[in-house]
Design a protein around this motif. Structure first.
Motif, PDB file in Angstrom:
ATOM      1  N   ALA A   1       0.823  -1.215   0.000  1.00 47.58           N
ATOM      2  CA  ALA A   1       0.000   0.000   0.000  1.00 47.58           C
ATOM      3  C   ALA A   1       0.856   1.263   0.000  1.00 47.58           C
ATOM      4  CB  ALA A   1      -0.926  -0.003   1.213  1.00 47.58           C
ATOM      5  N   GLN A   2       1.961   1.247   0.750  1.00 49.27           N
ATOM      6  CA  GLN A   2       2.802   2.445   0.785  1.00 49.27           C
ATOM      7  C   GLN A   2       3.411   2.739  -0.573  1.00 49.27           C
ATOM      8  OE1 GLN A   2       3.124   4.640   3.271  1.00 49.27           O
ATOM      9  NE2 GLN A   2       1.695   3.449   4.513  1.00 49.27           N
ATOM     10  N   ALA A   3       3.876   1.705  -1.253  1.00 47.14           N
ATOM     11  CA  ALA A   3       4.429   1.905  -2.596  1.00 47.14           C
ATOM     12  C   ALA A   3       3.340   2.392  -3.559  1.00 47.14           C
ATOM     13  CB  ALA A   3       5.037   0.599  -3.105  1.00 47.14           C
ATOM     14  N   GLN A   4       2.156   1.820  -3.432  1.00 52.25           N
ATOM     15  CA  GLN A   4       1.032   2.236  -4.282  1.00 52.25           C
ATOM     16  C   GLN A   4       0.653   3.691  -4.003  1.00 52.25           C
ATOM     17  OE1 GLN A   4      -2.721   0.347  -3.371  1.00 52.25           O
ATOM     18  NE2 GLN A   4      -3.333   0.311  -5.530  1.00 52.25           N
ATOM     19  N   ALA A   5       0.600   4.064  -2.721  1.00 53.78           N
ATOM     20  CA  ALA A   5       0.214   5.428  -2.360  1.00 53.78           C
ATOM     21  C   ALA A   5       1.237   6.448  -2.843  1.00 53.78           C
ATOM     22  CB  ALA A   5       0.042   5.530  -0.846  1.00 53.78           C
ATOM     23  N   LEU A   6       2.521   6.122  -2.741  1.00 52.80           N
ATOM     24  CA  LEU A   6       3.546   7.031  -3.240  1.00 52.80           C
ATOM     25  C   LEU A   6       3.355   7.293  -4.730  1.00 52.80           C
ATOM     26  CD1 LEU A   6       6.676   5.611  -1.397  1.00 52.80           C
ATOM     27  CD2 LEU A   6       5.792   7.929  -1.136  1.00 52.80           C
ATOM     28  N   MET A   7       3.004   6.254  -5.466  1.00 49.61           N
ATOM     29  CA  MET A   7       2.831   6.400  -6.909  1.00 49.61           C
ATOM     30  C   MET A   7       1.523   7.121  -7.256  1.00 49.61           C
ATOM     31  SD  MET A   7       2.515   3.500  -9.885  1.00 49.61           S
ATOM     32  CE  MET A   7       0.950   2.862  -9.262  1.00 49.61           C
ATOM     33  N   LEU A   8       0.406   6.687  -6.680  1.00 48.98           N
ATOM     34  CA  LEU A   8      -0.900   7.199  -7.094  1.00 48.98           C
ATOM     35  C   LEU A   8      -1.208   8.578  -6.522  1.00 48.98           C
ATOM     36  CD1 LEU A   8      -3.123   3.999  -6.795  1.00 48.98           C
ATOM     37  CD2 LEU A   8      -2.074   4.979  -8.857  1.00 48.98           C
ATOM     38  N   GLY A   9      -0.825   8.806  -5.269  1.00 52.29           N
ATOM     39  CA  GLY A   9      -1.172  10.063  -4.625  1.00 52.29           C
ATOM     40  C   GLY A   9      -2.678  10.202  -4.440  1.00 52.29           C
ATOM     41  N   LYS A  10      -3.106  11.422  -4.179  1.00 49.86           N
ATOM     42  CA  LYS A  10      -4.535  11.691  -3.961  1.00 49.86           C
ATOM     43  C   LYS A  10      -4.806  13.139  -4.341  1.00 49.86           C
ATOM     44  CE  LYS A  10      -8.091  10.980  -0.436  1.00 49.86           C
ATOM     45  NZ  LYS A  10      -8.309  10.576   0.962  1.00 49.86           N
ATOM     46  N   SER A  11      -5.729  13.337  -5.238  1.00 54.53           N
ATOM     47  CA  SER A  11      -6.002  14.679  -5.742  1.00 54.53           C
ATOM     48  C   SER A  11      -6.811  15.489  -4.732  1.00 54.53           C
ATOM     49  CB  SER A  11      -6.779  14.595  -7.058  1.00 54.53           C
ATOM     50  OG  SER A  11      -8.087  14.082  -6.816  1.00 54.53           O
ATOM     51  N   ALA A  12      -6.820  16.821  -4.924  1.00 55.63           N
ATOM     52  CA  ALA A  12      -7.616  17.694  -4.069  1.00 55.63           C
ATOM     53  C   ALA A  12      -9.093  17.390  -4.225  1.00 55.63           C
ATOM     54  CB  ALA A  12      -7.337  19.155  -4.417  1.00 55.63           C
ATOM     55  N   GLU A  13      -9.476  17.031  -5.442  1.00 57.04           N
ATOM     56  CA  GLU A  13     -10.892  16.700  -5.680  1.00 57.04           C
ATOM     57  C   GLU A  13     -11.297  15.467  -4.879  1.00 57.04           C
ATOM     58  OE1 GLU A  13      -9.332  19.269  -8.703  1.00 57.04           O
ATOM     59  OE2 GLU A  13      -8.646  17.277  -8.018  1.00 57.04           O
ATOM     60  N   ALA A  14     -10.446  14.475  -4.877  1.00 55.31           N
ATOM     61  CA  ALA A  14     -10.744  13.269  -4.103  1.00 55.31           C
ATOM     62  C   ALA A  14     -10.750  13.576  -2.615  1.00 55.31           C
ATOM     63  CB  ALA A  14      -9.735  12.178  -4.420  1.00 55.31           C
ATOM     64  N   ALA A  15      -9.839  14.444  -2.188  1.00 49.89           N
ATOM     65  CA  ALA A  15      -9.761  14.798  -0.762  1.00 49.89           C
ATOM     66  C   ALA A  15     -11.000  15.542  -0.297  1.00 49.89           C
ATOM     67  CB  ALA A  15      -8.519  15.631  -0.500  1.00 49.89           C
ATOM     68  N   LEU A  16     -11.665  16.269  -1.200  1.00 53.99           N
ATOM     69  CA  LEU A  16     -12.888  16.987  -0.823  1.00 53.99           C
ATOM     70  C   LEU A  16     -13.966  16.030  -0.344  1.00 53.99           C
ATOM     71  CD1 LEU A  16     -13.174  19.728  -3.590  1.00 53.99           C
ATOM     72  CD2 LEU A  16     -13.064  20.123  -1.117  1.00 53.99           C
ATOM     73  N   GLY A  17     -13.938  14.810  -0.822  1.00 51.35           N
ATOM     74  CA  GLY A  17     -14.947  13.830  -0.432  1.00 51.35           C
ATOM     75  C   GLY A  17     -14.624  13.097   0.852  1.00 51.35           C
ATOM     76  N   ASP A  18     -13.458  13.381   1.458  1.00 50.07           N
ATOM     77  CA  ASP A  18     -13.066  12.692   2.689  1.00 50.07           C
ATOM     78  C   ASP A  18     -13.968  13.103   3.846  1.00 50.07           C
ATOM     79  OD1 ASP A  18     -11.039  11.392   1.458  1.00 50.07           O
ATOM     80  OD2 ASP A  18      -9.433  12.660   2.259  1.00 50.07           O
ATOM     81  N   LYS A  19     -14.214  12.169   4.738  1.00 47.88           N
ATOM     82  CA  LYS A  19     -14.867  12.477   5.997  1.00 47.88           C
ATOM     83  C   LYS A  19     -13.829  13.122   6.905  1.00 47.88           C
ATOM     84  CE  LYS A  19     -17.474  10.435   9.816  1.00 47.88           C
ATOM     85  NZ  LYS A  19     -18.010   9.167  10.396  1.00 47.88           N
ATOM     86  N   VAL A  20     -14.122  14.305   7.428  1.00 53.13           N
ATOM     87  CA  VAL A  20     -13.140  15.030   8.243  1.00 53.13           C
ATOM     88  C   VAL A  20     -13.577  15.029   9.700  1.00 53.13           C
ATOM     89  CG1 VAL A  20     -12.495  16.488   6.308  1.00 53.13           C
ATOM     90  CG2 VAL A  20     -14.290  17.255   7.861  1.00 53.13           C
ATOM     91  N   PRO A  21     -12.640  15.216  10.614  1.00 56.66           N
ATOM     92  CA  PRO A  21     -12.997  15.262  12.034  1.00 56.66           C
ATOM     93  C   PRO A  21     -13.976  16.391  12.327  1.00 56.66           C
ATOM     94  CG  PRO A  21     -10.618  15.087  11.742  1.00 56.66           C
ATOM     95  CD  PRO A  21     -11.196  15.343  10.395  1.00 56.66           C
ATOM     96  N   THR A  22     -14.866  16.160  13.279  1.00 59.34           N
ATOM     97  CA  THR A  22     -15.871  17.166  13.634  1.00 59.34           C
ATOM     98  C   THR A  22     -15.215  18.485  14.021  1.00 59.34           C
ATOM     99  OG1 THR A  22     -17.297  15.391  14.437  1.00 59.34           O
ATOM    100  CG2 THR A  22     -17.816  17.634  15.156  1.00 59.34           C
ATOM    101  N   ALA A  23     -14.063  18.415  14.705  1.00 60.53           N
ATOM    102  CA  ALA A  23     -13.398  19.636  15.152  1.00 60.53           C
ATOM    103  C   ALA A  23     -12.948  20.509  13.991  1.00 60.53           C
ATOM    104  CB  ALA A  23     -12.198  19.276  16.017  1.00 60.53           C
ATOM    105  N   ALA A  24     -12.827  19.912  12.794  1.00 60.65           N
ATOM    106  CA  ALA A  24     -12.381  20.679  11.630  1.00 60.65           C
ATOM    107  C   ALA A  24     -13.542  21.147  10.778  1.00 60.65           C
ATOM    108  CB  ALA A  24     -11.433  19.821  10.791  1.00 60.65           C
TER     109      ALA A  24
END
Length: 547
Positions: A424-447
């Motif tokens: 997974a770490q090797a895959q994550a280094l290669m693929l990364g994660k776009s800002a668009e994908a990050a917008l769909g993340d569930k974020v902590p309530t405090a944020a």
């Protein structure tokens, strides 16, 4: 053919690589490369004895690889390698051959010094077997530093599953008394064997520890010094003066960081036994034959060494992280630091001419999954791109029958977790994660009150970060020997391309000489706290330390 003694950055192949880097390779993206070429993994995967290598997640393609191979050809890497195997004095600054490969060649092989090697190996392994069978020796302490410590320590830890039935092994290298003193408190002199590992029997740190161990042994009623102290050294006279009768020697063509295959490997043999030690040698020899005989396009140590040059000189990557996903390989990054940085940390070529290019990267790392909770944040989201080397082992090293079935099942589940994390770490280094994908993340309530776009930028991963994966089927004496030899030949390759002498280490000498000058000023005596001739900083610090 271009003169292989010319500066490496003044050659046609180097210029071609520079143009390729500035042109077609400038915006290389791993994600796009896999989309364009569904066969990329197969094309950039390579097999060597005991080691499978996936290079497909590197900034590498067919044209780049062809140019790197042309560079190796132009730099005469194959001829340099043949000279090394033949025993020519490739260590020019010391006028020595470099023949660690001869140490692992089987009896009767057409290699230099074969009869001499086995004339030492056989009695050393016989001695190791006698000690292992002696119930009176429960603990062995190896006193050495540098290559006399890093290699044996790393191998003994890696091959823990093969240590059953032998004595407990301990390693002390630091001249700091806090290394040796806590260990001695746990030992019984009647049941302890000390191995003094020093080629010349003059290594300052090792001899200081040896004298301390001897004083402890005698103070606590130890008897028969000759039975409880053994030396791996060429200086038999000095060892005898110390009180040692049993010595195993080696030769000036054995460099310290390549010495675990020699008598310096005695603690390995004491830990794992003669049969397993011979398997370690056999694995290394199999890799030697691959390095010497495999075609360049499939020669794994050659390809890895060229990839190191590609990153260091054409992508300006100053470090490489080693991430072994096996706790047994926890000391491998430290071992590789010496192997690579002492070998290739040079600023002049083998003719003494200043280099116009960078050489050895900084090599560093920790075992997975520990590293993930330490420095992987920087690897994924830091401003510096660091190539990462993952080492995965398909099967655990736990011996069958060592544990009840329920616990064995736990070990298998945990090993699956370990492998999943490495992949997974090797895959994550290669693929990364776009800002668009990050917008769909569930974020902590405090944020919840933070602007979503701003938060998404914190959770974006750029990706396109390169890595290599080396895969072993199991961590055995044979596979470990092959893996170590792979790294040795890889370091040789990059050094040959750069045109440096990878086998001297003059850089460690100046500090030693200055320490010898300062030592009397820190000890009781006529020169205590004397600062004549010192720079202001050293003088000021010495005064404070000598109070």
């Amino acid at each position: 053919m271009t003169d292989p003694d010319a500066p490496c950055d003044a050659t046609p192949a180097w210029a071609a690589l520079a143009a390729h880097r500035a042109g077609p390779a400038r915006d290389f993206d791993l994600r796009e490369a896999f989309v364009r070429d569904p066969g990329r993994h197969a094309a950039l995967s390579f097999e060597a004895p005991e080691v499978f290598a996936d290079l497909s997640k590197n900034w590498l393609d067919g044209p780049t690889l062809a140019l790197l191979l042309a560079l190796a050809d132009e730099r005469g890497v194959e001829a340099r390698r043949a000279a090394l195997f033949a025993g020519e004095p490739v260590n020019g600054s010391e006028g020595r051959a470099v023949l660690h490969t001869a140490l692992r060649a089987p009896r009767g092989a057409a290699t230099p010094h074969n009869a001499e090697v086995h004339a030492v190996l056989d009695p050393m392994l016989g001695y190791a077997e006698r000690v292992r069978a002696d119930p009176g020796i429960t603990d062995v302490v190896n006193l050495g530093i540098g290559g006399s410590d890093l290699g044996p320590r790393m191998v003994v830890q890696a091959l823990d599953a093969w240590t059953h039935g032998g004595p407990r092994l301990h390693f002390v290298s630091n001249v700091d008394s806090h290394d040796l003193a806590p260990l001695l408190r746990r030992l019984d002199p009647r049941h302890t064997l000390f191995v003094i590992a020093s080629k010349t029997f003059t290594t300052q740190e090792t001899l200081a520890n040896a004298e301390a161990a001897k004083a402890w042994f005698l103070h606590h009623g130890g008897e028969d010094l000759a039975r409880h102290f053994v030396a791996t050294t060429t200086n038999v006279t000095a060892a005898a003066a110390f009180g040692i009768d049993t010595t195993f020697g080696f030769w000036d063509w054995v460099g310290g960081r390549y010495s675990l295959w020699s008598a310096i490997g005695l603690p390995i043999a004491l830990a794992i036994g003669a049969t397993a030690f011979r398997e370690l040698l056999a694995g290394a020899h199999a890799m030697d034959e691959h390095a010497a005989q495999a075609p360049a396009a499939r020669n794994l140590p050659l390809l890895l060494g060229l990839l190191d040059v590609w990153y260091r000189n054409f992508h300006e990557r100053g470090s490489r992280s080693i991430a072994p996903y096996h706790q047994g390989l926890a000391r491998l990054p430290a071992y590789l630091q010496q192997l690579e940085m002492e070998s290739n940390g040079k600023r002049v070529d083998r003719h003494g001419r200043p280099l116009g290019i960078a050489t050895s990267p900084v090599v560093w790392g920790e075992p997975g999954t520990n590293g993930q909770h330490a420095y992987f944040q920087m690897l994924h989201q830091g401003s510096e791109v660091v190539p990462v080397e993952f080492i995965l082992v398909r099967r655990t090293s736990h011996r069958d029958g060592d544990h009840p079935p329920a616990l064995a099942a736990h070990w298998q589940r945990q090993h699956a977790m370990l492998l999943a994390n490495g992949l997974a770490q090797a895959q994550a280094l290669m693929l990364g994660k776009s800002a668009e994908a990050a917008l769909g993340d569930k974020v902590p309530t405090a944020a919840a009150g933070i602007d979503p776009a701003e938060l998404a930028r914190h959770r974006t991963f750029p990706g396109n970060r390169p890595s290599t994966t080396l895969l072993l089927d199991a961590l055995t004496p044979r596979s470990l020997g092959a893996l170590i030899a792979l790294y040795e030949h890889r370091v040789f390759t990059s050094g040959a391309v750069w045109g440096i002498n990878s086998f001297d280490q003059w850089g460690v000498e100046l500090g030693k000489a200055l320490a010898n000058q300062l030592l009397p000023r820190l000890q009781p005596g006529p020169r205590h706290a004397e600062v004549d001739g010192l720079d202001a900083s050293t003088a000021g610090l010495l005064r404070r330390l000598a109070r």
